[in-house]
Design a protein around this motif. Structure first.
Motif, PDB file in Angstrom:
ATOM      1  N   ILE A  29       5.264  12.711  -0.447  1.00 21.44           N
ATOM      2  CA  ILE A  29       5.347  14.064   0.126  1.00 21.44           C
ATOM      3  C   ILE A  29       6.815  14.367   0.359  1.00 21.44           C
ATOM      4  CG2 ILE A  29       3.095  14.135   1.299  1.00 21.44           C
ATOM      5  CD1 ILE A  29       4.561  13.165   3.848  1.00 21.44           C
ATOM      6  N   ASP A  30       7.088  15.588   0.800  1.00 26.29           N
ATOM      7  CA  ASP A  30       8.429  15.895   1.258  1.00 26.29           C
ATOM      8  C   ASP A  30       8.575  15.282   2.653  1.00 26.29           C
ATOM      9  OD1 ASP A  30      10.837  17.776   0.675  1.00 26.29           O
ATOM     10  OD2 ASP A  30      10.332  18.114   2.773  1.00 26.29           O
ATOM     11  N   GLN A  31       9.710  14.685   2.943  1.00 29.25           N
ATOM     12  CA  GLN A  31       9.871  14.092   4.270  1.00 29.25           C
ATOM     13  C   GLN A  31       9.758  15.144   5.370  1.00 29.25           C
ATOM     14  OE1 GLN A  31      13.671  12.257   5.185  1.00 29.25           O
ATOM     15  NE2 GLN A  31      12.932  11.491   7.163  1.00 29.25           N
ATOM     16  N   GLY A  32      10.222  16.353   5.089  1.00 29.82           N
ATOM     17  CA  GLY A  32      10.202  17.408   6.104  1.00 29.82           C
ATOM     18  C   GLY A  32      11.159  17.116   7.247  1.00 29.82           C
ATOM     19  N   TRP A  33      12.338  16.653   6.888  1.00 28.95           N
ATOM     20  CA  TRP A  33      13.299  16.206   7.912  1.00 28.95           C
ATOM     21  C   TRP A  33      13.620  17.293   8.938  1.00 28.95           C
ATOM     22  CZ3 TRP A  33      18.341  17.003   9.682  1.00 28.95           C
ATOM     23  CH2 TRP A  33      18.846  15.962  10.478  1.00 28.95           C
ATOM     24  N   ASP A  34      13.671  18.544   8.473  1.00 34.11           N
ATOM     25  CA  ASP A  34      13.994  19.652   9.383  1.00 34.11           C
ATOM     26  C   ASP A  34      12.921  19.883  10.445  1.00 34.11           C
ATOM     27  OD1 ASP A  34      16.343  20.146   8.005  1.00 34.11           O
ATOM     28  OD2 ASP A  34      15.342  21.503   6.582  1.00 34.11           O
ATOM     29  N   HIS A  35      11.753  19.321  10.225  1.00 33.29           N
ATOM     30  CA  HIS A  35      10.651  19.583  11.168  1.00 33.29           C
ATOM     31  C   HIS A  35      10.578  18.601  12.329  1.00 33.29           C
ATOM     32  CE1 HIS A  35       9.314  22.685   8.505  1.00 33.29           C
ATOM     33  NE2 HIS A  35       9.070  21.847   7.517  1.00 33.29           N
ATOM     34  N   TYR A  36      11.395  17.569  12.310  1.00 32.31           N
ATOM     35  CA  TYR A  36      11.360  16.656  13.457  1.00 32.31           C
ATOM     36  C   TYR A  36      11.856  17.378  14.705  1.00 32.31           C
ATOM     37  CZ  TYR A  36      10.835  12.836  10.055  1.00 32.31           C
ATOM     38  OH  TYR A  36      10.389  12.016   9.052  1.00 32.31           O
ATOM     39  N   THR A  37      11.245  17.072  15.828  1.00 30.96           N
ATOM     40  CA  THR A  37      11.668  17.677  17.097  1.00 30.96           C
ATOM     41  C   THR A  37      12.740  16.803  17.732  1.00 30.96           C
ATOM     42  OG1 THR A  37      10.049  16.436  18.392  1.00 30.96           O
ATOM     43  CG2 THR A  37       9.304  18.540  17.440  1.00 30.96           C
ATOM     44  N   SER A  38      13.393  17.344  18.756  1.00 29.21           N
ATOM     45  CA  SER A  38      14.392  16.524  19.450  1.00 29.21           C
ATOM     46  C   SER A  38      13.710  15.327  20.121  1.00 29.21           C
ATOM     47  CB  SER A  38      15.198  17.365  20.441  1.00 29.21           C
ATOM     48  OG  SER A  38      14.325  18.010  21.325  1.00 29.21           O
ATOM     49  N   ALA A  39      12.459  15.488  20.510  1.00 27.55           N
ATOM     50  CA  ALA A  39      11.720  14.345  21.092  1.00 27.55           C
ATOM     51  C   ALA A  39      11.492  13.251  20.041  1.00 27.55           C
ATOM     52  CB  ALA A  39      10.386  14.813  21.661  1.00 27.55           C
ATOM     53  N   ASP A  40      11.219  13.655  18.807  1.00 35.00           N
ATOM     54  CA  ASP A  40      11.056  12.673  17.719  1.00 35.00           C
ATOM     55  C   ASP A  40      12.350  11.873  17.525  1.00 35.00           C
ATOM     56  OD1 ASP A  40       8.451  13.552  17.138  1.00 35.00           O
ATOM     57  OD2 ASP A  40       9.144  14.954  15.589  1.00 35.00           O
ATOM     58  N   HIS A  41      13.473  12.586  17.474  1.00 39.66           N
ATOM     59  CA  HIS A  41      14.757  11.897  17.283  1.00 39.66           C
ATOM     60  C   HIS A  41      15.094  11.014  18.484  1.00 39.66           C
ATOM     61  CE1 HIS A  41      15.763  13.638  13.456  1.00 39.66           C
ATOM     62  NE2 HIS A  41      15.624  14.870  13.919  1.00 39.66           N
ATOM     63  N   ALA A  42      14.744  11.493  19.675  1.00 39.15           N
ATOM     64  CA  ALA A  42      14.996  10.689  20.880  1.00 39.15           C
ATOM     65  C   ALA A  42      14.167   9.405  20.853  1.00 39.15           C
ATOM     66  CB  ALA A  42      14.680  11.505  22.134  1.00 39.15           C
ATOM     67  N   MET A  43      12.940   9.511  20.374  1.00 40.72           N
ATOM     68  CA  MET A  43      12.082   8.320  20.253  1.00 40.72           C
ATOM     69  C   MET A  43      12.719   7.308  19.308  1.00 40.72           C
ATOM     70  SD  MET A  43       9.445   6.439  20.705  1.00 40.72           S
ATOM     71  CE  MET A  43       8.642   7.488  21.896  1.00 40.72           C
TER      72      MET A  43
END
Ligand code: PHE
Ligand code: FE
Length: 294
Positions: A29-43
């Motif tokens: 699939i497309d990774q969809g990197w732009d769709h990660y939330t700041s909470a996802d990156h914080a995790m």
């Protein structure tokens, strides 16, 4: 700490967590990197910081070098950027997948030096335990060692061997090799045993357990021994196998497995706790520690 890679194609997809509705025929699939939330990156950063604090004591030096080279502390990596680093190092690239994929497609990706990485990240309540691999396991656990030339070649050879195993009905035996040597492998270094497997290195508890605990057996790598040994997917391992170096794994598996699969079918499996007189024992486990809950 997650389900085995050997998924039964088609059947398991509905039970899996990712969104399989937009997959390509090769399950990417497309990774969809732009769709990660700041909470996802914080995790990601929380998991990254926690693991990287432990790693100097427990992880193989080649893993640490690869991790540094990837430079992915800041947040969930963009697979396109990481692929550039990886491609320069060993010619591998990353592809995004929604989660576990059928073994045939999984093997095909490896054979083409493409590593499938799950695109979603765990939720805060799953920090220490996860049933399926997420991006932290797949990327942090597996990708660093793909910068190592010998290991990178090994994983491609494994993928090519996968299609052959399907044809020869050797999948179960081949899967044990992946489990013990790619997910949970230890390596003997001048500073003592170190972990290089993705399963332990993406888990805080097992990173320490696999090196420090008196509970598990640690046994020298032997191809046939590993392929006969059953494993558990719901707790820390009761036996780990130890490499002298990555070339040992590459060389031992370079032979034609056709007669080996035939022979393995005639031999009984070995339980996860058993120690044989022929084993090269690094540590004999007490099998005492209550694992996960500890
Ligand atoms: N040599 C194995 C075969 O002939 C293929 C293989 C290589 C399997 C590396 C695992 C790892 O089937
Ligand atoms: Fe894995």
């Amino acid at each position: 700490d997650f389900a085995t890679r050997v998924t039964d194609s088609g059947k398991t997809d509905t039970a899996l967590r990712g969104d399989y509705s937009h997959v390509q025929p090769d399950f990417t699939i497309d990774q969809g990197w732009d769709h990660y939330t700041s909470a996802d990156h914080a995790m990601w950063r929380t998991l990254y910081d926690r693991q990287s604090a432990l790693l100097p004591r427990y992880a193989a030096p080649e893993f640490l070098e690869g991790l540094t080279r990837l430079d992915v502390r800041d947040g969930i990596p963009d697979f396109r950027r990481a692929s550039e680093v990886l491609d320069k190092a060993t010619g591998w690239t990353l592809v995004a997948v929604p989660g576990l994929i059928p073994e045939r497609e999984f093997f095909e990706h490896l054979a083409a030096r493409r590593f499938p990485v799950t695109n979603w990240i765990r939720k805060p309540e799953e920090m220490d335990y996860l049933v399926e691999p997420d991006v932290f396991h797949d990327f942090f656990g597996h990708v660093p060692l793909l910068t190592h030339p010998v290991f990178a070649d090994y994983l491609q050879a494994y993928g090519i061997g996968g299609a052959k195993a399907i044809a020869l009905n050797g999948q179960e035996h081949l899967a044990r090799l992946y489990w013990y040597m790619v997910e949970f492998g230890l390596i003997n270094t001048k500073d003592g045993l170190r972990a290089y497997g993705a399963g332990m290195l993406s888990s805080r508890g097992e990173t320490q357990f696999c090196i420090e605990s008196p509970s598990p057996n640690r046994i020298g790598f032997d191809l046939e021994r590993v392929m006969r040994t059953q494993y558990r997917i719901d707790d820390y391992q009761q036996t780990y196998f130890v490499l002298d170096n990555y070339e040992q794994l590459m060389n031992a598996t370079a032979v034609d497995f056709t007669p080996l699969y035939a022979r393995l079918r005639t031999l009984p499996p070995i339980s996860p706790t058993e120690v044989l007189p022929t084993d090269r024992v690094f540590t004999l486990g007490t099998q005492g520690e209550g694992h996960k809950a500890a």
